[in-house]
Design a protein around this motif. Structure first.
Motif, PDB file in Angstrom:
ATOM      1  N   THR A 354      16.507  39.620  13.689  1.00  0.00           N
ATOM      2  CA  THR A 354      15.466  38.599  13.601  1.00  0.00           C
ATOM      3  C   THR A 354      15.279  38.163  12.144  1.00  0.00           C
ATOM      4  N   LYS A 355      14.640  37.022  11.976  1.00  0.00           N
ATOM      5  CA  LYS A 355      14.391  36.492  10.631  1.00  0.00           C
ATOM      6  C   LYS A 355      13.448  37.390   9.843  1.00  0.00           C
ATOM      7  N   ARG A 356      12.690  38.225  10.556  1.00  0.00           N
ATOM      8  CA  ARG A 356      11.778  39.151   9.877  1.00  0.00           C
ATOM      9  C   ARG A 356      12.516  40.337   9.271  1.00  0.00           C
ATOM     10  N   GLY A 357      13.806  40.454   9.615  1.00  0.00           N
ATOM     11  CA  GLY A 357      14.582  41.583   9.122  1.00  0.00           C
ATOM     12  C   GLY A 357      14.590  42.755  10.073  1.00  0.00           C
ATOM     13  N   THR A 358      13.907  42.626  11.214  1.00  0.00           N
ATOM     14  CA  THR A 358      13.893  43.676  12.228  1.00  0.00           C
ATOM     15  C   THR A 358      14.920  43.362  13.308  1.00  0.00           C
ATOM     16  N   LYS A 359      15.053  44.265  14.280  1.00  0.00           N
ATOM     17  CA  LYS A 359      16.062  44.109  15.324  1.00  0.00           C
ATOM     18  C   LYS A 359      15.430  44.355  16.693  1.00  0.00           C
ATOM     19  N   LEU A 360      15.897  43.607  17.677  1.00  0.00           N
ATOM     20  CA  LEU A 360      15.417  43.739  19.049  1.00  0.00           C
ATOM     21  C   LEU A 360      16.558  44.221  19.937  1.00  0.00           C
ATOM     22  N   LEU A 361      16.339  45.323  20.657  1.00  0.00           N
ATOM     23  CA  LEU A 361      17.356  45.873  21.535  1.00  0.00           C
ATOM     24  C   LEU A 361      17.652  44.915  22.694  1.00  0.00           C
ATOM     25  N   LYS A 420       4.827  36.822  16.498  1.00  0.00           N
ATOM     26  CA  LYS A 420       5.458  37.605  15.440  1.00  0.00           C
ATOM     27  C   LYS A 420       6.882  37.144  15.142  1.00  0.00           C
ATOM     28  N   TYR A 421       7.653  36.861  16.189  1.00  0.00           N
ATOM     29  CA  TYR A 421       9.085  36.572  16.008  1.00  0.00           C
ATOM     30  C   TYR A 421       9.456  35.099  16.129  1.00  0.00           C
ATOM     31  N   GLY A 422       8.576  34.289  16.720  1.00  0.00           N
ATOM     32  CA  GLY A 422       8.857  32.862  16.839  1.00  0.00           C
ATOM     33  C   GLY A 422      10.084  32.557  17.676  1.00  0.00           C
ATOM     34  N   ASP A 423      11.005  31.765  17.127  1.00  0.00           N
ATOM     35  CA  ASP A 423      12.206  31.354  17.857  1.00  0.00           C
ATOM     36  C   ASP A 423      13.086  32.542  18.245  1.00  0.00           C
ATOM     37  N   ASP A 424      13.052  33.592  17.447  1.00  0.00           N
ATOM     38  CA  ASP A 424      13.853  34.775  17.781  1.00  0.00           C
ATOM     39  C   ASP A 424      13.395  35.390  19.097  1.00  0.00           C
ATOM     40  N   TRP A 425      12.097  35.315  19.369  1.00  0.00           N
ATOM     41  CA  TRP A 425      11.582  35.866  20.623  1.00  0.00           C
ATOM     42  C   TRP A 425      12.026  35.014  21.805  1.00  0.00           C
ATOM     43  N   ILE A 426      12.100  33.711  21.606  1.00  0.00           N
ATOM     44  CA  ILE A 426      12.593  32.827  22.667  1.00  0.00           C
ATOM     45  C   ILE A 426      14.061  33.150  22.976  1.00  0.00           C
ATOM     46  N   GLU A 427      14.843  33.372  21.933  1.00  0.00           N
ATOM     47  CA  GLU A 427      16.241  33.735  22.127  1.00  0.00           C
ATOM     48  C   GLU A 427      16.363  35.095  22.802  1.00  0.00           C
ATOM     49  N   TYR A 428      15.503  36.026  22.399  1.00  0.00           N
ATOM     50  CA  TYR A 428      15.523  37.359  23.012  1.00  0.00           C
ATOM     51  C   TYR A 428      15.266  37.276  24.516  1.00  0.00           C
ATOM     52  N   LYS A 429      14.308  36.445  24.904  1.00  0.00           N
ATOM     53  CA  LYS A 429      13.979  36.348  26.331  1.00  0.00           C
ATOM     54  C   LYS A 429      15.093  35.683  27.134  1.00  0.00           C
ATOM     55  N   LYS A 430      15.932  34.911  26.456  1.00  0.00           N
ATOM     56  CA  LYS A 430      17.109  34.376  27.136  1.00  0.00           C
ATOM     57  C   LYS A 430      18.117  35.493  27.402  1.00  0.00           C
ATOM     58  N   ARG A 431      18.213  36.416  26.454  1.00  0.00           N
ATOM     59  CA  ARG A 431      19.139  37.548  26.599  1.00  0.00           C
ATOM     60  C   ARG A 431      18.606  38.576  27.609  1.00  0.00           C
ATOM     61  N   VAL A 432      17.284  38.794  27.574  1.00  0.00           N
ATOM     62  CA  VAL A 432      16.653  39.779  28.466  1.00  0.00           C
ATOM     63  C   VAL A 432      15.526  39.062  29.222  1.00  0.00           C
ATOM     64  N   PRO A 433      15.836  38.372  30.310  1.00  0.00           N
ATOM     65  CA  PRO A 433      14.840  37.536  30.984  1.00  0.00           C
ATOM     66  C   PRO A 433      13.833  38.298  31.847  1.00  0.00           C
ATOM     67  N   TYR A 434      14.200  39.486  32.310  1.00  0.00           N
ATOM     68  CA  TYR A 434      13.320  40.194  33.232  1.00  0.00           C
ATOM     69  C   TYR A 434      12.272  40.988  32.467  1.00  0.00           C
ATOM     70  N   ARG A 435      11.023  40.901  32.901  1.00  0.00           N
ATOM     71  CA  ARG A 435       9.907  41.469  32.147  1.00  0.00           C
ATOM     72  C   ARG A 435       9.761  42.971  32.371  1.00  0.00           C
ATOM     73  N   ILE A 436       9.776  43.387  33.630  1.00  0.00           N
ATOM     74  CA  ILE A 436       9.601  44.822  33.924  1.00  0.00           C
ATOM     75  C   ILE A 436      10.656  45.321  34.898  1.00  0.00           C
ATOM     76  N   ILE A 437      10.805  44.649  36.046  1.00  0.00           N
ATOM     77  CA  ILE A 437      11.725  45.102  37.083  1.00  0.00           C
ATOM     78  C   ILE A 437      13.012  44.283  37.005  1.00  0.00           C
ATOM     79  N   PRO A 438      14.134  44.897  36.711  1.00  0.00           N
ATOM     80  CA  PRO A 438      15.404  44.162  36.574  1.00  0.00           C
ATOM     81  C   PRO A 438      15.735  43.380  37.838  1.00  0.00           C
ATOM     82  N   TYR A 439      16.116  42.107  37.653  1.00  0.00           N
ATOM     83  CA  TYR A 439      16.576  41.206  38.709  1.00  0.00           C
ATOM     84  C   TYR A 439      15.444  40.814  39.688  1.00  0.00           C
TER      85      TYR A 439
END
Length: 441
Positions: A354-361, A420-439
């Motif tokens: 992320t632009k903040r210098g942190t990383k999202l799994l 906190k993450y802005g556009d990086d969070w939007i990109e993250y949710k594209k990579r991991v779209p499911y909130r709690i229960i997969p699929y």
């Protein structure tokens, strides 16, 4: 409400900006929640006990009780038990002394807005072990009847814990007005009711004892385990010994005591939760920590005291396997997160910089959903209820409430991360779209 900074000594305090938005429908909503959430704990007892004539009783029975209680002006005296209050005070003092005297690693918390960090003594597992050892020694020497007092004085313990939560929230609110206090970003509205409920100060402390962290992990969680042991002892007394305790009771007590032990063993992980890093400490958390955790999470064991159920072996084994699978999801996903936050990556998990210098799994459990630990946690809560059968919805109160709580937390977390993450969070949710229960969700 105008957006203006809080002032200290006539100067704008940039560390403690005025909160300009409300949650929980504002002051009126928090007032209603404060009353109703306290009443629910009593309602769960009076709506389902050995004398209730059903769990819950019929509508006619409920109306009859309400009317008779109003006519009997002394009904409230049954809520207070001086002996139970002294027991509870002694228990709380024991937890404080254990924190003060038992050895433990000194762990630093997350960086505060001031740039500093708080230090925490992590000896919760030793506290749990000492309390468990004392309880087992008493039962071994004096018999199971010596440890049934929590069941017998249930309402008195609830009242003592509730009064403690009220006093603690009030003390923290008043002390938050001292000079130099670091306030929670969402608890500084200027409205007394709202700030008292949400928590005005981020980390209220007495000396080196962080009151929010301490109450989050010590008195209520450990008392939950002690309550379950008391329920097991009560059933043993009623049924003629431990050899006659039902397998459903053994499962519930084993599952929940193990859960508490796990929380104590991995105590440092709580320092990264939203409760600790973001929320202030007010009545919302003090009620949850001191009252809801021990007295609503243990409903299943209390129910099995007066409604004993002997499960068929295949059912008992199936429930055990489901609990083990849920625990694996919960613990393994949390371990992935905690390792990654501590600079370790033994599984070579993928991540999004992320632009903040942190990383999202974005792989492992955390590639399947944004909160896989929530899924494991909720499934465990369901397995605590299955041994009670399906004769009443009362014993399933906790997983229903917990599902609502987790959905609310997920929403709050999503909003906080987007900010906190802005556009990086939007990109993250594209990579991991499911909130709690997969699929699924």
């Amino acid at each position: 409400m105008s957006a203006k900074a809080a002032t200290t000594g006539g100067k704008a305090d940039v560390l403690n900006p005025r909160t300009t938005t409300y949650e929980f429908l504002g002051p009126l909503g928090t007032f209603v929640i404060s009353l109703s959430s306290s009443a629910v704990v009593y309602a769960l007892y009076f709506g389902c006990n050995s004398n209730s004539g059903g769990c819950p009783p019929s509508l006619v029975g409920i109306i009859g009780r309400v009317v008779s209680s109003i006519l009997d002006s002394t009904w409230w005296k049954g809520l207070w038990d001086s002996e139970a209050a002294l027991y509870y005070l002694g228990w709380y003092a024991f937890c404080v002394l254990a924190w003060l005297l038992l050895p433990g690693d000194e762990i630093e918390g997350t960086v505060l807005r001031t740039g500093g960090r708080k230090t925490y003594r992590m000896n919760g597992f030793y506290t749990f072990g000492l309390a468990l050892s004392i309880a087992c020694a008493r039962i071994w020497i004096c018999g199971p009847e010596s440890f049934t007092f929590i069941y017998d004085k249930w309402v008195g313990f609830v009242t003592a814990a509730l009064l403690s939560a009220i006093l603690l929230a009030t003390y923290c609110y008043l002390s938050s007005h001292r000079s130099g206090a670091l306030l929670a970003l969402k608890g500084n509205t200027g409205n007394i009711m709202y700030d008292w409920f949400i928590g005005r100060e981020l980390n209220p402390s007495i000396g080196s004892l962080d009151l929010k962290w301490f109450n989050e992990v010590r008195p209520g969680l450990n008392l939950w385990a002690m309550i379950n042991i008391s329920m097991l002892c009560k059933q043993a007394v009623l049924r003629g010994g431990f050899q006659n305790v039902t397998n459903s009771m053994w499962l519930v007590v084993a599952f929940q005591v193990w859960y508490v032990a796990d929380c104590m063993l991995f105590e440092p992980a709580v320092l990264t939760t939203m409760d600790i890093t973001t929320d202030g400490f007010g009545f919302m958390l003090s009620l949850g920590d001191l009252v809801w955790v021990p007295f609503t999470y243990s409903i299943q064991a209390r129910y099995l005291v007066f409604r004993p159920i002997e499960l068929q072996t295949p059912a008992a084994v199936a429930i055990f396997i489901l609990n083990a699978a849920a625990y694996w999801i919960f613990r393994d996903s949390n371990n992935e997160k905690n390792d990654f936050r501590n600079g370790k990556n033994p599984k070579n998990l993928k991540y999004l910089p992320t632009k903040r210098g942190t990383k999202l799994l974005i792989s492992g459990w955390w590639g399947l959903s944004q909160h896989p630990n929530y899924l494991g946690d909720w499934l465990m809560s369901l397995t605590w209820c299955l041994p009670t059968g399906f004769g009443t919805p009362i014993t399933y109160f906790y997983p229903i409430f917990f599902a609502i709580l987790l959905l609310h937390r997920q929403t709050r977390d999503d909003e906080a991360c987007h900010e906190k993450y802005g556009d990086d969070w939007i990109e993250y949710k594209k990579r991991v779209p499911y909130r709690i229960i997969p699929y699924i969700y």
